[in-house]
Design an enzyme around this catalytic site. Structure first.
Site, PDB file in Angstrom:
ATOM      1  N   LYS A   8      -4.730  -0.939  -3.232  1.00 19.36           N
ATOM      2  CA  LYS A   8      -5.684  -0.690  -2.147  1.00 19.36           C
ATOM      3  C   LYS A   8      -5.107  -1.244  -0.853  1.00 19.36           C
ATOM      4  O   LYS A   8      -4.198  -2.092  -0.844  1.00 19.36           O
ATOM      5  CB  LYS A   8      -7.036  -1.333  -2.444  1.00 19.36           C
ATOM      6  CG  LYS A   8      -7.046  -2.858  -2.569  1.00 19.36           C
ATOM      7  CD  LYS A   8      -7.056  -3.628  -1.251  1.00 19.36           C
ATOM      8  CE  LYS A   8      -7.019  -5.139  -1.458  1.00 19.36           C
ATOM      9  NZ  LYS A   8      -6.768  -5.888  -0.197  1.00 19.36           N
ATOM     10  N   PRO A  96       3.517  -4.584  -5.630  1.00 15.45           N
ATOM     11  CA  PRO A  96       4.058  -5.917  -5.348  1.00 15.45           C
ATOM     12  C   PRO A  96       2.972  -6.990  -5.425  1.00 15.45           C
ATOM     13  O   PRO A  96       1.799  -6.724  -5.149  1.00 15.45           O
ATOM     14  CB  PRO A  96       4.592  -5.783  -3.910  1.00 15.45           C
ATOM     15  CG  PRO A  96       4.740  -4.321  -3.676  1.00 15.45           C
ATOM     16  CD  PRO A  96       3.692  -3.654  -4.503  1.00 15.45           C
ATOM     17  N   GLN A  98       1.270 -10.774  -4.361  1.00  9.81           N
ATOM     18  CA  GLN A  98       1.029 -11.531  -3.132  1.00  9.81           C
ATOM     19  C   GLN A  98       1.343 -10.681  -1.899  1.00  9.81           C
ATOM     20  O   GLN A  98       2.008 -11.113  -0.966  1.00  9.81           O
ATOM     21  CB  GLN A  98       1.845 -12.824  -3.114  1.00  9.81           C
ATOM     22  CG  GLN A  98       1.373 -13.844  -4.144  1.00  9.81           C
ATOM     23  CD  GLN A  98       2.062 -15.186  -4.009  1.00  9.81           C
ATOM     24  OE1 GLN A  98       3.291 -15.265  -4.027  1.00  9.81           O
ATOM     25  NE2 GLN A  98       1.284 -16.245  -3.867  1.00  9.81           N
ATOM     26  N   ALA A  99       0.810  -9.456  -1.933  1.00  8.87           N
ATOM     27  CA  ALA A  99       1.149  -8.490  -0.893  1.00  8.87           C
ATOM     28  C   ALA A  99      -0.070  -7.887  -0.209  1.00  8.87           C
ATOM     29  O   ALA A  99       0.071  -7.002   0.637  1.00  8.87           O
ATOM     30  CB  ALA A  99       2.003  -7.358  -1.490  1.00  8.87           C
ATOM     31  N   GLY A 102      -3.948  -5.874  -3.781  1.00  7.37           N
ATOM     32  CA  GLY A 102      -4.932  -5.972  -4.856  1.00  7.37           C
ATOM     33  C   GLY A 102      -4.405  -5.717  -6.244  1.00  7.37           C
ATOM     34  O   GLY A 102      -5.194  -5.377  -7.145  1.00  7.37           O
ATOM     35  N   GLY A 103      -3.115  -5.892  -6.483  1.00  9.96           N
ATOM     36  CA  GLY A 103      -2.537  -5.547  -7.777  1.00  9.96           C
ATOM     37  C   GLY A 103      -3.154  -6.278  -8.949  1.00  9.96           C
ATOM     38  O   GLY A 103      -3.540  -5.666  -9.948  1.00  9.96           O
ATOM     39  N   GLY A 104      -3.288  -7.592  -8.844  1.00 13.38           N
ATOM     40  CA  GLY A 104      -3.854  -8.362  -9.946  1.00 13.38           C
ATOM     41  C   GLY A 104      -5.299  -8.002 -10.211  1.00 13.38           C
ATOM     42  O   GLY A 104      -5.729  -7.899 -11.373  1.00 13.38           O
ATOM     43  N   ASP A 138     -11.996  -9.061  -5.292  1.00 17.15           N
ATOM     44  CA  ASP A 138     -11.656  -7.644  -5.117  1.00 17.15           C
ATOM     45  C   ASP A 138     -11.967  -6.804  -6.354  1.00 17.15           C
ATOM     46  O   ASP A 138     -11.945  -5.562  -6.291  1.00 17.15           O
ATOM     47  CB  ASP A 138     -10.164  -7.488  -4.795  1.00 17.15           C
ATOM     48  CG  ASP A 138      -9.796  -8.019  -3.422  1.00 17.15           C
ATOM     49  OD1 ASP A 138     -10.704  -8.377  -2.658  1.00 17.15           O
ATOM     50  OD2 ASP A 138      -8.593  -8.080  -3.120  1.00 17.15           O
TER      51      ASP A 138
END
Length: 256
Positions: A8, A96, A98-99, A102-104, A138
């Site tokens: 996102k 990626p 810490q970018a 919202g990956g985690g 998130d």
């Protein structure tokens, strides 16, 4: 069994206050469907809950593991426990870390939605989002799976916004922005200066119009100035004419 976990961006992100130790916000979240992780459940005889594909992340702090624990605590469903003695979770990472993408959180939400399906958990989407909100701010957005949404409160209020996702180009510099550090700087340096009247009605404006009308990335994202202080190397990579997502470090613009 697999599901995509999309990234996102925050079209805008405005801090509205601070209470109970956390910041409140108003933000427009937009899915980036061509950038995604993949979550798979693969047959495997496991002695414990097993995740592969997240090197360097301790299991106990992995958002997927925390989501599994939260689902177990909320449902007490034995089928959920039994299933993961016979399946492992494999994550194919493309987003990626810490970018600001919202990956985690997306991974955890995708895991929860897939687990609900395969284990036939008797949970509504609202209930799933509420459980997700206890893990990360998130996660409810990704649980609802809206292409675009206004997100407010601590992140738990998610309202679909009727628009097609924009064709976005994303650049992530080799800088990891620690979310907690960025919010800490914001609280110390910028919280006292917030002005809700300065973004009144933004939640009703289409994203393309907002990006064109409010062209300054520091006005669109309250965390950008804090990120520049918390992650000093970010200044070396800030491309002119691009916007900043979340607490960083990714920049985005609409493809021409």
């Amino acid at each position: 069994m697999k599901v995509a976990a999309p990234a996102k961006v925050n079209i805008f992100l405005k801090i509205t206050g601070h209470k109970e130790g956390y910041h409140t916000l108003l933000s427009r979240f937009m899915q980036v469907t061509d950038l995604y992780d993949t979550i798979r459940f693969v047959p495997c005889e496991c002695d414990t809950f097993t995740i592969e594909g997240c090197p360097g992340v301790p299991r106990e702090s992995n958002t997927i593991y925390r989501a599994w624990k939260a689902l177990n605590e909320a449902t007490g469903d034995l089928d959920l426990l039994e299933f993961f003695y016979h399946h492992k979770v494999i994550v194919e990472k493309r987003i990626p870390t810490q970018a600001g993408l919202g990956g985690g959180s997306s991974d955890a939400a995708a895991f929860m939605r897939l687990a609900r399906q395969v284990c036939d958990l008797k949970l509504s989407t609202d209930e799933l989002a509420q459980i997700g909100s206890t893990i990360g701010a998130d996660i409810p957005f990704f649980i609802y799976d809206y292409p675009s949404a206004n997100v407010s409160g601590f992140g738990e209020i998610v309202e679909a916004f009727d628009e097609e996702p924009l064709p976005l180009k994303i650049e992530t510099p080799p800088v990891a922005c620690d979310t907690a550090a960025v919010y800490k700087v914001f609280k110390e340096r910028f919280l006292s200066g917030i002005n809700p009247l300065s973004f009144l009605g933004w939640e009703r404006i289409p994203s393309a119009e907002l990006l064109e009308r409010i062209a300054d990335p520091k006005k669109l994202n309250d965390l950008y100035p804090a990120a520049l202080l918390a992650c000093s190397r970010l200044r070396d990579y800030a491309p002119p004419g691009w916007f900043f997502s979340g607490s960083g470090s990714s920049f985005f613009k609409v493809r021409s």
